[in-house]
Each structure stands twice: as C-alpha cells, then as structure tokens.
Motif scaffolding. Structure first.
Motif, PDB file in Angstrom:
ATOM      1  N   ALA A 313       0.832  -1.208   0.000  1.00 13.44           N
ATOM      2  CA  ALA A 313       0.000   0.000   0.000  1.00 13.44           C
ATOM      3  C   ALA A 313       0.862   1.252   0.000  1.00 13.44           C
ATOM      4  CB  ALA A 313      -0.940  -0.012   1.206  1.00 13.44           C
ATOM      5  N   ARG A 314       1.931   1.235   0.788  1.00 11.75           N
ATOM      6  CA  ARG A 314       2.811   2.411   0.829  1.00 11.75           C
ATOM      7  C   ARG A 314       3.570   2.583  -0.477  1.00 11.75           C
ATOM      8  NH1 ARG A 314       5.272   2.851   6.984  1.00 11.75           N
ATOM      9  NH2 ARG A 314       3.283   3.414   7.980  1.00 11.75           N
ATOM     10  N   LEU A 315       3.990   1.469  -1.071  1.00  6.94           N
ATOM     11  CA  LEU A 315       4.670   1.566  -2.366  1.00  6.94           C
ATOM     12  C   LEU A 315       3.745   2.160  -3.414  1.00  6.94           C
ATOM     13  CD1 LEU A 315       6.744  -1.730  -2.714  1.00  6.94           C
ATOM     14  CD2 LEU A 315       7.620   0.612  -2.739  1.00  6.94           C
ATOM     15  N   CYS A 316       2.494   1.724  -3.431  1.00 13.88           N
ATOM     16  CA  CYS A 316       1.540   2.262  -4.398  1.00 13.88           C
ATOM     17  C   CYS A 316       1.276   3.742  -4.153  1.00 13.88           C
ATOM     18  CB  CYS A 316       0.237   1.465  -4.341  1.00 13.88           C
ATOM     19  SG  CYS A 316       0.384  -0.207  -5.031  1.00 13.88           S
ATOM     20  N   GLU A 317       1.273   4.139  -2.893  1.00 12.96           N
ATOM     21  CA  GLU A 317       1.126   5.571  -2.589  1.00 12.96           C
ATOM     22  C   GLU A 317       2.312   6.366  -3.133  1.00 12.96           C
ATOM     23  OE1 GLU A 317       2.158   8.370   1.146  1.00 12.96           O
ATOM     24  OE2 GLU A 317       1.166   6.481   1.637  1.00 12.96           O
ATOM     25  N   ILE A 318       3.511   5.825  -2.969  1.00 11.60           N
ATOM     26  CA  ILE A 318       4.736   6.500  -3.399  1.00 11.60           C
ATOM     27  C   ILE A 318       4.827   6.590  -4.914  1.00 11.60           C
ATOM     28  CG2 ILE A 318       7.250   6.122  -3.531  1.00 11.60           C
ATOM     29  CD1 ILE A 318       7.022   5.149  -0.585  1.00 11.60           C
ATOM     30  N   HIS A 319       4.251   5.597  -5.608  1.00 10.16           N
ATOM     31  CA  HIS A 319       4.372   5.549  -7.063  1.00 10.16           C
ATOM     32  C   HIS A 319       3.054   5.841  -7.769  1.00 10.16           C
ATOM     33  CE1 HIS A 319       8.510   4.282  -7.098  1.00 10.16           C
ATOM     34  NE2 HIS A 319       8.256   3.301  -6.263  1.00 10.16           N
ATOM     35  N   GLY A 320       2.211   6.672  -7.173  1.00 10.14           N
ATOM     36  CA  GLY A 320       1.016   7.149  -7.845  1.00 10.14           C
ATOM     37  C   GLY A 320       0.007   6.068  -8.181  1.00 10.14           C
ATOM     38  N   GLY A 321      -0.166   5.103  -7.274  1.00 12.63           N
ATOM     39  CA  GLY A 321      -1.163   4.067  -7.475  1.00 12.63           C
ATOM     40  C   GLY A 321      -0.620   2.778  -8.048  1.00 12.63           C
ATOM     41  N   LYS A 322       0.652   2.766  -8.460  1.00 14.65           N
ATOM     42  CA  LYS A 322       1.280   1.558  -8.988  1.00 14.65           C
ATOM     43  C   LYS A 322       2.396   1.109  -8.051  1.00 14.65           C
ATOM     44  CE  LYS A 322       0.473   2.826 -13.836  1.00 14.65           C
ATOM     45  NZ  LYS A 322       1.126   3.047 -15.159  1.00 14.65           N
ATOM     46  N   ALA A 323       2.798  -0.157  -8.199  1.00 14.56           N
ATOM     47  CA  ALA A 323       3.896  -0.659  -7.370  1.00 14.56           C
ATOM     48  C   ALA A 323       5.221  -0.039  -7.776  1.00 14.56           C
ATOM     49  CB  ALA A 323       3.976  -2.180  -7.455  1.00 14.56           C
ATOM     50  N   TYR A 324       5.302   0.445  -9.016  1.00 14.57           N
ATOM     51  CA  TYR A 324       6.548   1.061  -9.482  1.00 14.57           C
ATOM     52  C   TYR A 324       6.268   1.926 -10.698  1.00 14.57           C
ATOM     53  CZ  TYR A 324      11.299   1.568 -11.351  1.00 14.57           C
ATOM     54  OH  TYR A 324      12.482   2.085 -11.828  1.00 14.57           O
ATOM     55  N   ARG A 325       6.921   3.078 -10.730  1.00 14.36           N
ATOM     56  CA  ARG A 325       6.921   3.943 -11.911  1.00 14.36           C
ATOM     57  C   ARG A 325       8.363   4.268 -12.239  1.00 14.36           C
ATOM     58  NH1 ARG A 325       3.731   8.973 -10.360  1.00 14.36           N
ATOM     59  NH2 ARG A 325       4.495   9.666 -12.381  1.00 14.36           N
ATOM     60  N   SER A 326       8.728   4.157 -13.513  1.00 16.62           N
ATOM     61  CA  SER A 326      10.129   4.242 -13.917  1.00 16.62           C
ATOM     62  C   SER A 326      10.532   5.581 -14.513  1.00 16.62           C
ATOM     63  CB  SER A 326      10.436   3.133 -14.940  1.00 16.62           C
ATOM     64  OG  SER A 326       9.607   3.276 -16.090  1.00 16.62           O
ATOM     65  N   GLY A 327       9.717   6.603 -14.374  1.00 16.95           N
ATOM     66  CA  GLY A 327      10.036   7.889 -14.981  1.00 16.95           C
ATOM     67  C   GLY A 327      11.298   8.511 -14.412  1.00 16.95           C
ATOM     68  N   TRP A 328      12.039   9.243 -15.286  1.00 18.10           N
ATOM     69  CA  TRP A 328      13.230   9.958 -14.830  1.00 18.10           C
ATOM     70  C   TRP A 328      12.860  10.884 -13.683  1.00 18.10           C
ATOM     71  CZ3 TRP A 328      16.443   7.008 -16.827  1.00 18.10           C
ATOM     72  CH2 TRP A 328      16.600   6.770 -18.184  1.00 18.10           C
ATOM     73  N   GLY A 329      13.725  10.975 -12.708  1.00 19.01           N
ATOM     74  CA  GLY A 329      13.519  11.857 -11.575  1.00 19.01           C
ATOM     75  C   GLY A 329      12.562  11.323 -10.535  1.00 19.01           C
ATOM     76  N   HIS A 330      11.919  10.193 -10.827  1.00 16.57           N
ATOM     77  CA  HIS A 330      10.944   9.637  -9.883  1.00 16.57           C
ATOM     78  C   HIS A 330      11.368   8.282  -9.346  1.00 16.57           C
ATOM     79  CE1 HIS A 330       6.907   8.691  -8.244  1.00 16.57           C
ATOM     80  NE2 HIS A 330       7.215   7.457  -8.609  1.00 16.57           N
ATOM     81  N   ARG A 331      11.946   7.455 -10.198  1.00 15.21           N
ATOM     82  CA  ARG A 331      12.137   6.038  -9.857  1.00 15.21           C
ATOM     83  C   ARG A 331      13.027   5.814  -8.642  1.00 15.21           C
ATOM     84  NH1 ARG A 331      16.454   3.625 -14.125  1.00 15.21           N
ATOM     85  NH2 ARG A 331      17.777   5.460 -14.349  1.00 15.21           N
ATOM     86  N   MET A 332      13.992   6.704  -8.389  1.00 11.54           N
ATOM     87  CA  MET A 332      14.915   6.509  -7.273  1.00 11.54           C
ATOM     88  C   MET A 332      14.360   6.987  -5.926  1.00 11.54           C
ATOM     89  SD  MET A 332      17.617   5.181  -8.680  1.00 11.54           S
ATOM     90  CE  MET A 332      18.698   5.159 -10.120  1.00 11.54           C
ATOM     91  N   ARG A 333      13.340   7.847  -5.956  1.00 10.49           N
ATOM     92  CA  ARG A 333      12.857   8.459  -4.719  1.00 10.49           C
ATOM     93  C   ARG A 333      11.356   8.299  -4.507  1.00 10.49           C
ATOM     94  NH1 ARG A 333      17.541   8.588  -3.769  1.00 10.49           N
ATOM     95  NH2 ARG A 333      18.863  10.373  -3.246  1.00 10.49           N
ATOM     96  N   GLY A 334      10.581   8.248  -5.587  1.00  6.78           N
ATOM     97  CA  GLY A 334       9.143   8.259  -5.445  1.00  6.78           C
ATOM     98  C   GLY A 334       8.637   9.658  -5.152  1.00  6.78           C
ATOM     99  N   ALA A 335       7.361   9.772  -4.804  1.00  2.16           N
ATOM    100  CA  ALA A 335       6.755  11.080  -4.527  1.00  2.16           C
ATOM    101  C   ALA A 335       5.615  10.889  -3.542  1.00  2.16           C
ATOM    102  CB  ALA A 335       6.256  11.719  -5.822  1.00  2.16           C
TER     103      ALA A 335
END
Length: 380
Positions: A313-335
C-alpha cells in the motif's frame, strides 16, 4: 508434474544464447533453501510458462539445495555507456551477469530475461562470468579518442559476489584501472572487497577510488531472508571499518529503503555506518520493475504476511497508485507524503551525523596509457 501454458506476449528467440533455458520457466515452486525467489517465473519474452501441479506422488520432503552454476561469456566490449539523468556516471563495467547474493528486491533481475533465463531462481543460480573484461577494458582505455571519467562497477550486479573468489574478474579490472590511473567508483555488499585492499588503498592515495557499501537492514534475520547469500549486516559494518582504516573513502548506501519494512531503521543504519567510518551517505527507494514486482509480492506473502499489505500500500502511494513507476527523476525516490517524510528524515539524520556531504570528484588528470612490451619509452 508440470503443465505448460501459452503466454500471449511477443517472443524474443534466445536459441543463439549459450545460456538459454531448454524449457520454459517454472512459475512457482516450494521455497528453495538458501534462496530468496520462490521459483522461476517465466520472463517477459517467454511464450510458455510452466506451473507445478500435484500429481499425488509428492513425498512432501523439502527440495534439495539449488547448486550455483557459472558459464563463461566472451563479450565484445567491456564499457557500457548510459545517458540517464538519474545516474551520476555515464560509463560502467559489469564483471558478471546474475548475482548469487540473491536479493529478492534486486532491480537487475529482469536483465536475465535477455539471456532467455528467468529473473527468479535462475538469476541467483545460473550466473555468467566475463573473464575477458579486464583485457577488453585495457584495449578500450588505450584508444586514441578515449577521455577518462569515473567508471562505475557494481551498479547492476555485485562485483564481489561469491564467484569472484574463483574468477577474479573484479581484481583484474582494478589492476587495469590502477595501471591506467583511471578513476573508479565501486558499489558492493560483498566482504570479499577486503581481499583487494592493496589495490584500493593504492588508488585511494591518488584520489582515484571511492566505495559504496549497501546496508539494507541491521536485522540479521530479516537480512538473511531478504539477501540470503550476502554478508550479514555486522559483517558489512566491519568491511566499512577496514576500508576506512586503509584510507579508502566509503559511502553508506541505505538501499533500498522498503517502506513499512526497513524504513524505521534509517537513522540507526546511518549512525552505525558513520561510526564504522563512512564519510558520506545516500538512499534509494525500493524499485520493483517488470518481473521483480510479483517476485517481491510472493516473498512478502511467505516471509512477512502480517506486513505485506501495508508495504505494498505504501509503495503504491509512493508511485502514484502503482507498485513502481520508472520515470526519470521519480524512480529513485518516489513522490508523495511518505516519500517526502523519508527524504526529510534522511536529510536531518545525515546533517546531525556529519554525513551530509558531497564527495569530491575523482581525479582524471593522472590518466595515462601504460607502456606495453615493445613500446618505445620516453626519454623524459
């Protein structure tokens, strides 16, 4: 008994690879002693997947230990280039493919699919060594147009995994870099790096090396399940001490941070690594690309069933509803709030501990192509 099913996905043929599996991968299996993955799920290029089915003959005994096998690859080049804005380097060398440390969270697992192998148990047990890499590296560094910049080693799989004791590819690479006086940044969990303290100290004296030691958790039991064949946390702290004592600058890497599982240890890890001799620190959020997500979900269900739902649940929160998002500037930290809280805790802890420093760049001014047998030597 196993059943095969056609997977409706494009198929990339792997028949030309000497490492290609002769059968499709096993999707799930009983836990294997000493391994993190629960089986060999089909990789994204397979048209078939194989799943176990009870035929009534299973004696119910634990499976035997899975033996590691190593094959030899003769690559055409040593240096891999990248232009990622998320990475502080543009070139790297990989001595091995696959990694016997077997970290269940390893983002490099999907790379085994390119070989026609599974990112599951195959990644941990069917390894590829590249003994020609040091010779190829020397040839590439000797080219007339080559311009030196820090070379990264250990960014995909660990250069000091157990098979390095036998194949010594990493030591050969360090010897080449020492001879060329070329800067190098090494990332590892492996205590075997202590074997090469002579070379690392020599490079450090010339400001040509820095080392990152990854510490995911201080909990010995959790570490053994997460990273079954990597050194225990206390052993990694000892490695930091020995590197620091030899004059090698060490960065503590809290990587990956697993929200809901290891993030409560963030400050404790930073404090222990600082006390061991680390001079800087960094962190990376857990990344679950491609086949890593189902492998990690299965691991959570098996090893941490009481926390599995919260972690995902926390991972999905960090990655905008998905378990992982690979976009530049996001993948290493999340949001999002939880990612921001981890980042703030890291900033405060490193500032308090004196680890909030940017390590100076490594020297490129000493780079030279060493003379070879038969070369005319300079008179000056």
């Amino acid at each position: 008994m196993f059943q095969s099913f056609d997977m409706t996905r494009p198929h990339a043929s792997s028949t030309s690879s000497p490492t290609a599996s002769p059968t499709a991968a096993v999707a799930s299996a009983p836990p294997t002693p000493g391994r993190a993955a629960g089986g060999n799920p089909a990789n994204r290029y397979d048209r078939l997947t194989v799943v176990p089915e009870d035929d009534g003959w299973d004696p119910g005994e634990a499976p035997p230990p899975l033996r590691t096998e190593t094959r030899i690859e003769r690559p055409r080049t040593a240096i891999t280039r990248n232009s990622s804005p998320d990475l502080p380097f543009d070139r790297s060398v990989n001595p091995y493919r696959g990694c016997e440390h077997g970290c269940i969270y390893c983002f490099a697992r999907p790379s085994h699919a390119w070989l026609g192998l599974s990112p599951g148990l195959d990644f941990e047990s069917r390894l590829i060594a590249r003994p020609e890499a040091p010779r190829l590296l020397a040839e590439e560094l000797s080219r007339r147009g080559y311009r030196p910049a820090t070379l990264a080693i250990g960014t995909n799989t660990d250069p000091y995994q157990p098979i390095e004791r036998t194949h010594r590819v990493m030591r050969g690479l360090l010897e080449v870099l020492r001879d060329f006086r070329h800067p190098v940044a090494v990332v590892t969990k492996g205590a075997l790096i202590e074997r090469d303290l002579d070379l690392l100290a020599e490079l450090a004296e010339l400001e040509l090396v820095r080392v990152g030691i990854s510490v995911t958790t201080l909990d010995r039991d959790l570490s053994r399940r997460l990273e079954p064949r990597a050194p225990a946390p206390e052993r990694r702290l000892q490695t930091i001490e020995r590197l620091a004592a030899a004059g090698v600058p060490v960065r503590a890497m809290v990587a990956p941070v697993i929200p809901g599982l290891t993030d409560p240890e963030l400050e404790a890890i930073l404090s222990r690594t600082r006390d061991a001799g680390a001079v800087a620190a960094s962190w990376i959020m857990l990344r679950l690309p491609l086949e890593v997500e189902p492998l990690f979900r299965d691991w959570l269900a098996e090893n941490c069933p009481d926390r599995a739902e919260r972690v995902m649940a926390r991972l999905c929160e960090i990655h905008g509803g998905k378990a992982y998002r690979s976009g530049w500037g996001h993948r290493m930290r999340g949001a999002g709030p939880h990612a921001d809280m981890i980042a703030q805790r890291f900033r405060l802890a490193t500032a308090r501990l004196g680890l909030a420093v940017t390590q100076p760049g490594l020297s490129t001014e000493l780079f030279r192509v060493p003379p070879r047998a038969g070369d005319q030597l300079s008179l000056f």
